[in-house]
Design a protein around this motif. Sequence first.
Motif, PDB file in Angstrom:
ATOM      1  N   LYS A  52      36.296 -83.967  -3.398  1.00  0.00           N
ATOM      2  CA  LYS A  52      37.199 -82.910  -3.845  1.00  0.00           C
ATOM      3  C   LYS A  52      37.236 -81.806  -2.798  1.00  0.00           C
ATOM      4  O   LYS A  52      36.293 -81.631  -2.031  1.00  0.00           O
ATOM      5  N   GLU A  53      38.327 -81.054  -2.791  1.00  0.00           N
ATOM      6  CA  GLU A  53      38.468 -79.947  -1.847  1.00  0.00           C
ATOM      7  C   GLU A  53      37.789 -78.709  -2.429  1.00  0.00           C
ATOM      8  O   GLU A  53      38.259 -78.119  -3.403  1.00  0.00           O
ATOM      9  N   ILE A  54      36.664 -78.324  -1.836  1.00  0.00           N
ATOM     10  CA  ILE A  54      35.901 -77.170  -2.296  1.00  0.00           C
ATOM     11  C   ILE A  54      36.066 -76.051  -1.273  1.00  0.00           C
ATOM     12  O   ILE A  54      35.664 -76.191  -0.118  1.00  0.00           O
ATOM     13  N   ASP A  55      36.682 -74.936  -1.695  1.00  0.00           N
ATOM     14  CA  ASP A  55      36.846 -73.822  -0.770  1.00  0.00           C
ATOM     15  C   ASP A  55      35.810 -72.738  -1.071  1.00  0.00           C
ATOM     16  O   ASP A  55      34.964 -72.880  -1.962  1.00  0.00           O
ATOM     17  N   GLY A  56      35.873 -71.649  -0.321  1.00  0.00           N
ATOM     18  CA  GLY A  56      34.888 -70.591  -0.463  1.00  0.00           C
ATOM     19  C   GLY A  56      34.888 -69.939  -1.831  1.00  0.00           C
ATOM     20  O   GLY A  56      33.824 -69.584  -2.365  1.00  0.00           O
ATOM     21  N   ASP A  57      36.071 -69.772  -2.421  1.00  0.00           N
ATOM     22  CA  ASP A  57      36.159 -69.148  -3.746  1.00  0.00           C
ATOM     23  C   ASP A  57      35.530 -70.038  -4.818  1.00  0.00           C
ATOM     24  O   ASP A  57      34.809 -69.553  -5.702  1.00  0.00           O
ATOM     25  N   ILE A  58      35.811 -71.338  -4.739  1.00  0.00           N
ATOM     26  CA  ILE A  58      35.225 -72.272  -5.711  1.00  0.00           C
ATOM     27  C   ILE A  58      33.708 -72.310  -5.554  1.00  0.00           C
ATOM     28  O   ILE A  58      32.964 -72.331  -6.544  1.00  0.00           O
ATOM     29  N   LEU A  59      33.245 -72.303  -4.308  1.00  0.00           N
ATOM     30  CA  LEU A  59      31.806 -72.319  -4.054  1.00  0.00           C
ATOM     31  C   LEU A  59      31.145 -71.080  -4.643  1.00  0.00           C
ATOM     32  O   LEU A  59      30.122 -71.179  -5.335  1.00  0.00           O
ATOM     33  N   ALA A  60      31.720 -69.905  -4.386  1.00  0.00           N
ATOM     34  CA  ALA A  60      31.142 -68.655  -4.889  1.00  0.00           C
ATOM     35  C   ALA A  60      31.113 -68.636  -6.413  1.00  0.00           C
ATOM     36  O   ALA A  60      30.122 -68.205  -7.028  1.00  0.00           O
ATOM     37  N   GLU A  61      32.190 -69.115  -7.037  1.00  0.00           N
ATOM     38  CA  GLU A  61      32.256 -69.146  -8.501  1.00  0.00           C
ATOM     39  C   GLU A  61      31.216 -70.109  -9.070  1.00  0.00           C
ATOM     40  O   GLU A  61      30.556 -69.810 -10.074  1.00  0.00           O
ATOM     41  N   THR A  62      31.046 -71.264  -8.409  1.00  0.00           N
ATOM     42  CA  THR A  62      30.071 -72.249  -8.879  1.00  0.00           C
ATOM     43  C   THR A  62      28.652 -71.714  -8.769  1.00  0.00           C
ATOM     44  O   THR A  62      27.808 -71.959  -9.642  1.00  0.00           O
ATOM     45  N   VAL A  63      28.381 -70.979  -7.704  1.00  0.00           N
ATOM     46  CA  VAL A  63      27.057 -70.364  -7.546  1.00  0.00           C
ATOM     47  C   VAL A  63      26.779 -69.416  -8.707  1.00  0.00           C
ATOM     48  O   VAL A  63      25.688 -69.427  -9.297  1.00  0.00           O
ATOM     49  N   GLN A  64      27.760 -68.594  -9.062  1.00  0.00           N
ATOM     50  CA  GLN A  64      27.581 -67.643 -10.158  1.00  0.00           C
ATOM     51  C   GLN A  64      27.359 -68.360 -11.490  1.00  0.00           C
ATOM     52  O   GLN A  64      26.493 -67.975 -12.285  1.00  0.00           O
TER      53      GLN A  64
END
Length: 250
Positions: free
Chosen positions: A210-222
């Motif tokens: 899947k295409e994971i961008d910086g915003d998705i990564l930051a949200e997943t971390v939270q």
Amino acid sequence: MTRRTFHMDRILIAESNTELASQLRGVFADANNYPMSCDTIKKTRTMLECEEWALVLVDEKMTDGSGLDLLEYISEGIIVIMILAEDTKLNEDGLRGYGVADYIKKPFNPIVLKAKVGTQLQKKHTRFDDGSSARFDALGVAFPEFMVGDKTVYIDKYEFDFDHKEYKYKEKNIMLGDLEQCLLKLLVENRGVVLKKNTLMERLNAELGKEIDGDILAETVQVLMQKLHAFRYIKTIFGIGYMWTAYKDM
């Protein structure tokens, strides 16, 4: 008979004090080393992009920002030694998390710094001459007991069984999505290491398709921090990436 390998090492000095930079260039210039210096973060970034370097000396306090800001732009495999201010608040554990190999605090004897540089370069050449492979693109050194192969990982009140996709906090099951599981595994397997954002996105893309961008990564971390109540463990290193901190397990 063992073949001896000779190396010409390029050393980049990020130092805003031009007098000190000139002194260090003189100390390092010899048959084995080729030193250059830059007096701003901007110039240093340009040199990092244009040339290959064996080692970078980074002053903590540059005129246009913190030397720590440079670490995101230093490629994996390049040795970093920090030059710390006399009143620095950084400590050895903090620097280790950034992947810094060694440090020296002002005021210092340039000959002592040269010895530190020589030690690090010798270690680097020994690894390469022995045919050692490159590690995962991260900042720091992972704790071996948390690398791939452990069936279940226990940290404090956490129990992570990555093989069976079962995750517990205080003996209660925690439901995690595929992206959250994959991210957690990368963080825990590299405990105590700052994982760069770009590297994490590439690994997650490859694992999940899947295409994971910086915003998705930051949200997943939270989300992961909230689900696991892991605010003590999962840390954001501003401008660089994320890490699972190296607190001692209880």
